[in-house]
Scaffold this active site. Structure first.
Site, PDB file in Angstrom:
ATOM      1  N   THR A  72       0.842  -1.202   0.000  1.00 11.96           N
ATOM      2  CA  THR A  72       0.000   0.000   0.000  1.00 11.96           C
ATOM      3  C   THR A  72       0.876   1.251   0.000  1.00 11.96           C
ATOM      4  O   THR A  72       0.620   2.211  -0.742  1.00 11.96           O
ATOM      5  CB  THR A  72      -0.922  -0.011   1.249  1.00 11.96           C
ATOM      6  OG1 THR A  72      -1.737  -1.189   1.184  1.00 11.96           O
ATOM      7  CG2 THR A  72      -1.793   1.225   1.317  1.00 11.96           C
ATOM      8  N   ASN A 144      -6.673  -9.694  -7.006  1.00 10.77           N
ATOM      9  CA  ASN A 144      -6.653 -10.369  -5.703  1.00 10.77           C
ATOM     10  C   ASN A 144      -7.942 -11.102  -5.383  1.00 10.77           C
ATOM     11  O   ASN A 144      -7.948 -12.049  -4.615  1.00 10.77           O
ATOM     12  CB  ASN A 144      -6.334  -9.359  -4.582  1.00 10.77           C
ATOM     13  CG  ASN A 144      -7.114  -8.087  -4.696  1.00 10.77           C
ATOM     14  OD1 ASN A 144      -7.049  -7.399  -5.721  1.00 10.77           O
ATOM     15  ND2 ASN A 144      -7.866  -7.751  -3.683  1.00 10.77           N
ATOM     16  N   SER A 192       4.643  -7.666  -2.331  1.00  9.17           N
ATOM     17  CA  SER A 192       4.498  -7.629  -0.878  1.00  9.17           C
ATOM     18  C   SER A 192       4.924  -8.963  -0.285  1.00  9.17           C
ATOM     19  O   SER A 192       4.445 -10.019  -0.711  1.00  9.17           O
ATOM     20  CB  SER A 192       3.026  -7.342  -0.552  1.00  9.17           C
ATOM     21  OG  SER A 192       2.857  -7.139   0.820  1.00  9.17           O
ATOM     22  N   THR A 230      15.433   3.749   9.654  1.00 11.93           N
ATOM     23  CA  THR A 230      16.166   2.493   9.838  1.00 11.93           C
ATOM     24  C   THR A 230      15.348   1.319   9.304  1.00 11.93           C
ATOM     25  O   THR A 230      14.149   1.215   9.560  1.00 11.93           O
ATOM     26  CB  THR A 230      16.493   2.299  11.337  1.00 11.93           C
ATOM     27  OG1 THR A 230      17.245   3.429  11.755  1.00 11.93           O
ATOM     28  CG2 THR A 230      17.292   1.031  11.569  1.00 11.93           C
ATOM     29  N   CYS A 318      -8.817  -5.975   3.500  1.00 16.43           N
ATOM     30  CA  CYS A 318      -8.883  -4.621   4.019  1.00 16.43           C
ATOM     31  C   CYS A 318     -10.306  -4.089   3.967  1.00 16.43           C
ATOM     32  O   CYS A 318     -10.658  -3.155   4.652  1.00 16.43           O
ATOM     33  CB  CYS A 318      -7.977  -3.693   3.211  1.00 16.43           C
ATOM     34  SG  CYS A 318      -6.867  -4.533   2.146  1.00 16.43           S
TER      35      CYS A 318
HETATM   36  N1  PLP Z   1      -2.425  -4.977  -4.102  1.00 12.13           N
HETATM   37  C1  PLP Z   1      -3.041  -6.162  -4.101  1.00 12.13           C
HETATM   38  C2  PLP Z   1      -3.420  -6.789  -5.404  1.00 12.13           C
HETATM   39  C3  PLP Z   1      -3.318  -6.815  -2.904  1.00 12.13           C
HETATM   40  O1  PLP Z   1      -3.932  -7.999  -2.917  1.00 12.13           O
HETATM   41  C4  PLP Z   1      -2.947  -6.190  -1.694  1.00 12.13           C
HETATM   42  C5  PLP Z   1      -3.286  -6.812  -0.389  1.00 12.13           C
HETATM   43  O2  PLP Z   1      -4.340  -7.460  -0.286  1.00 12.13           O
HETATM   44  C6  PLP Z   1      -2.288  -4.948  -1.741  1.00 12.13           C
HETATM   45  C7  PLP Z   1      -2.058  -4.369  -2.962  1.00 12.13           C
HETATM   46  C8  PLP Z   1      -1.835  -4.264  -0.494  1.00 12.13           C
HETATM   47  O3  PLP Z   1      -0.765  -4.988   0.069  1.00 12.13           O
HETATM   48  P1  PLP Z   1      -0.193  -4.690   1.539  1.00 12.13           P
HETATM   49  O4  PLP Z   1      -1.006  -5.531   2.469  1.00 12.13           O
HETATM   50  O5  PLP Z   1       1.241  -5.136   1.504  1.00 12.13           O
HETATM   51  O6  PLP Z   1      -0.349  -3.243   1.786  1.00 12.13           O
END
Ligand code: PLP
Length: 371
Positions: A72, A144, A192, A230, A318
């Site tokens: 993110t 996702n 990620s 850091t 989320c």
């Molecule tokens: N992009 C996609 C396609 C994701 O599935 C996710 C998390 O579900 C993110 C971005 C955000 O990742 P992070 O949890 O590392 O912020």
């Protein structure tokens, strides 16, 4: 009660080998990578190694990898510093959509492309929008929620031919599909750690020309002056190990996950009436299936499955607490009802066929009871 985890697109468990590699950096090797003494050098070397491992997973150069705390953060960084209008799609992760809506509120021009029922973009529509001199195309590699894969090679070629900057969210693709950042000519890409069996708290923004991206944080000059602060050494070390393990077992993991996913999909479609697969007509990630259950409230079914120890999701994690049905399924089906009837099952190589059979059974009996 047995616990079955079919929610690997939300996050993945840390593999024991990765944890083992991290432990010395949580207990003993505590040095600050910026220190010149041996404690610092050891930590800095560990970060260098992880940077190479992460770069190798996507065929990039180590110098092109900038470590961040989450995808993110990396997405927000990339989009807040990009030039020209942004072209994105309505099925992006909320990190992209919310960053774009914030930018729009500050007068940035943003175009959001629609998708068809299979979850795919119309590339000729994208092409029509690539007329502005400096525009940024921000798209997912793989969705996702449905696992639908966008044809990134074609999109990259199109962007190159029109001089557009291409930013790719490869969070779900990294570790599941083979990615060649350099060959495709992508300008920036995000991944990620916690989506590929690494720890939370580490992610990467991979940038073709890192010297051109404006810093995110000014401070001690870390990440070549791009992101002061850091480093989270244990998480970065774990990310590196996880990336290395993913690279060396990519095909094996994909074939195991897709075999299990297909087994689950077939069992549900055959044994539960009124079901459909969202994104069935598209190329999809090997591990993901998003199933619609006609007439059934997906969240109620997901809660019942949870009661049986089966973890699934009805939207991206989320957003799961918002109780708004998935914006991705709504975009594909143009139906609020269908979106509220859809469940994502995201498997991994760590699952078993016995788990799949158990879940298919629980889904069948729970759906029957709800009806
Ligand atoms: N992009 C996609 C396609 C994701 O599935 C996710 C998390 O579900 C993110 C971005 C955000 O990742 P992070 O949890 O590392 O912020």
């Amino acid at each position: 009660m047995r616990q079955i985890y079919f929610d690997n697109n939300s996050t993945t468990p840390l593999e024991p080998e990765t944890l083992q590699a991290m432990l010395p950096f949580l207990n003993g090797h505590f040095g600050n990578p910026s220190s010149s003494h041996s404690h610092g050098v050891l930590a800095a070397q560990a970060i260098d190694r992880a940077r190479r491992q992460v770069a190798d997973l996507v065929c990039a150069e180590a110098e092109q990898v900038i470590f961040c705390a989450s995808a993110t953060e990396a997405i927000n960084w990339a989009l807040h510093t990009c030039s020209g209008k942004i072209i994105t799609s309505e099925v992006e992760h909320t990190a992209t959509l919310e960053a774009c809506s914030h930018l729009r509120s500050r007068d940035k021009q943003v175009t959001v492309l629609a998708v068809g029922s299979s979850g795919q973009l119309d590339l000729s529509e994208l092409e029509l929008h690539l007329v502005h001199d400096a525009c940024t195309v921000a798209l997912l590699w793989a969705n996702n929620e449905t696992g639908v894969i966008f044809p990134i090679a074609d999109i990259a070629a199109l962007c190159r031919s029109r001089g557009a900057y291409l930013h790719v969210d490869a969070v779900q693709a990294a570790g599941r599909l083979s990615i060649d950042f350099s060959a495709l000519g992508i300008d920036s890409l995000v991944m990620s750690s916690h989506k590929l069996f690494g720890p939370k708290g580490a992610a990467a923004l991979v940038v073709r020309d890192p010297d051109r991206i404006p810093p995110l944080l000014w401070g001690g000059g870390q990440e070549r002056g791009r992101r002061g602060g850091t480093e989270n050494v244990p998480a970065i070390v774990g990310f590196g190990i996880a990336a290395d393990r993913a690279l060396h077992s990519l095909a094996e993991r994909a074939s195991k996950a897709s075999e299990l996913r297909d087994r689950l999909e077939t069992a549900i479609l055959e044994r539960v009436r009124g079901t459909w697969i969202n994104g069935a007509g598209s190329m999809r990630l090997p591990n993901t299936c998003n199933v619609g259950f006609d007439g059934i409230d997906a969240q109620t079914l997901a809660d019942i499955l949870d009661g049986h120890g089966v973890a699934v999701s009805t939207g991206s994690a989320c957003h799961a607490k918002s109780m708004e049905p998935s914006h991705v399924i709504r975009a594909m089906t143009r139906s609020h009802r269908k979106a509220s009837e859809s469940i994502r099952f995201s498997l991994s190589h760590l699952n078993t066929s016995e788990e799949v059979d158990y879940v298919a059974d629980v889904v069948r009996s729970s759906a029957a009871a709800l009806r």
